[in-house]
Design an enzyme around this catalytic site. Structure first.
Site, mmCIF file in Angstrom:
data_model
loop_
_atom_site.group_PDB
_atom_site.id
_atom_site.type_symbol
_atom_site.label_atom_id
_atom_site.label_comp_id
_atom_site.label_asym_id
_atom_site.label_seq_id
_atom_site.Cartn_x
_atom_site.Cartn_y
_atom_site.Cartn_z
ATOM 1 N N VAL A 1 1.511 -6.857 4.247
ATOM 2 C CA VAL A 1 0.623 -6.244 3.265
ATOM 3 C C VAL A 1 -0.620 -7.114 3.177
ATOM 4 C CG1 VAL A 1 2.406 -5.084 1.909
ATOM 5 C CG2 VAL A 1 1.790 -7.455 1.378
ATOM 6 N N SER A 2 -1.700 -6.526 2.668
ATOM 7 C CA SER A 2 -2.982 -7.228 2.691
ATOM 8 C C SER A 2 -3.250 -8.114 1.489
ATOM 9 C CB SER A 2 -4.126 -6.215 2.829
ATOM 10 O OG SER A 2 -3.987 -5.468 4.017
#
Length: 204
Positions: A9-10
């Site tokens: 995930v970012s």
């Protein structure tokens, strides 16, 4: 054969749990997960996942955008997987499956298209630079002196009213800038394209 899952995930506000559950349900024996921007090239957990791959193993992701930020990035990662003699699968992108003949064909075509696109971009960039130079656009480093400053400096030097060091201090530039300009003489004050907004200064 071992299935190695990779989840990403970012931002800190997101969670990899949904991805991990999907990977486990799909048969992942081991999962590497991290919080990192897709633009980062030094994703440590991805590097670890690729490093542990052995012959016949499979790298598994939920979606391609969890693995790569661009087509070129994807192809580079898949090349590393191929070097390890391992395969790759994406749960969402069924065509991206190097464990099947059809998937390998699709990725080979994708690689060819990416290379074609790269060559087109290079050709357009080169053509654009030639056109810009033909118009007199300066393609070098940012300007240090305006045209009027160059004219003023050359006039002062030619009349003996100031030294190169004096002019460098006056215009707050390195003396080498004044020295190079003096060697060029009048041509340095009004080279072709000097009326172009991007060419009104001379680079240091």
């Amino acid at each position: 054969m071992i299935v190695i899952g990779y989840a990403r995930v970012s931002t800190d506000g997101q969670t990899v749990e949904a991805q991990k559950q999907a990977l486990q349900a799909a048969g992942a024996d081991r999962i590497f997960a991290e919080i990192a921007s897709g633009a980062k090239t030094d994703r440590k957990e991805l590097a670890k996942a690729v490093k542990v791959l052995g012959k016949g193993d499979v790298l598994l992701v939920t979606r391609l955008d969890r693995l790569a930020r661009s087509t070129r990035d994807l192809l580079n990662i898949l090349d590393a997987v191929a070097v390890a003699k391992a395969g790759f699968r994406s749960l969402h992108d069924h065509w991206a499956d190097t464990t099947t003949t059809h998937g390998r064909l699709m990725l080979t075509i994708l690689g060819g298209l990416a290379e074609f696109e790269r060559e087109l971009i290079l050709a357009r960039t080169t053509e654009g630079r030639f056109r810009a130079k033909a118009r007199g656009v300066h393609m070098g480093r940012p300007a240090k002196l305006t045209r009027h400053q160059r004219e003023e400096a050359l006039e002062a030097l030619s009349l003996g009213q100031a030294s190169q060091a004096d002019m460098a201090r006056r215009f707050n530039v390195n003396q080498s800038t004044i020295s190079r300009m003096a060697k060029k003489g009048p041509a340095a004050a009004g080279r072709p394209g000097s009326n172009n907004k991007r060419s009104t200064q001379v680079a240091d």
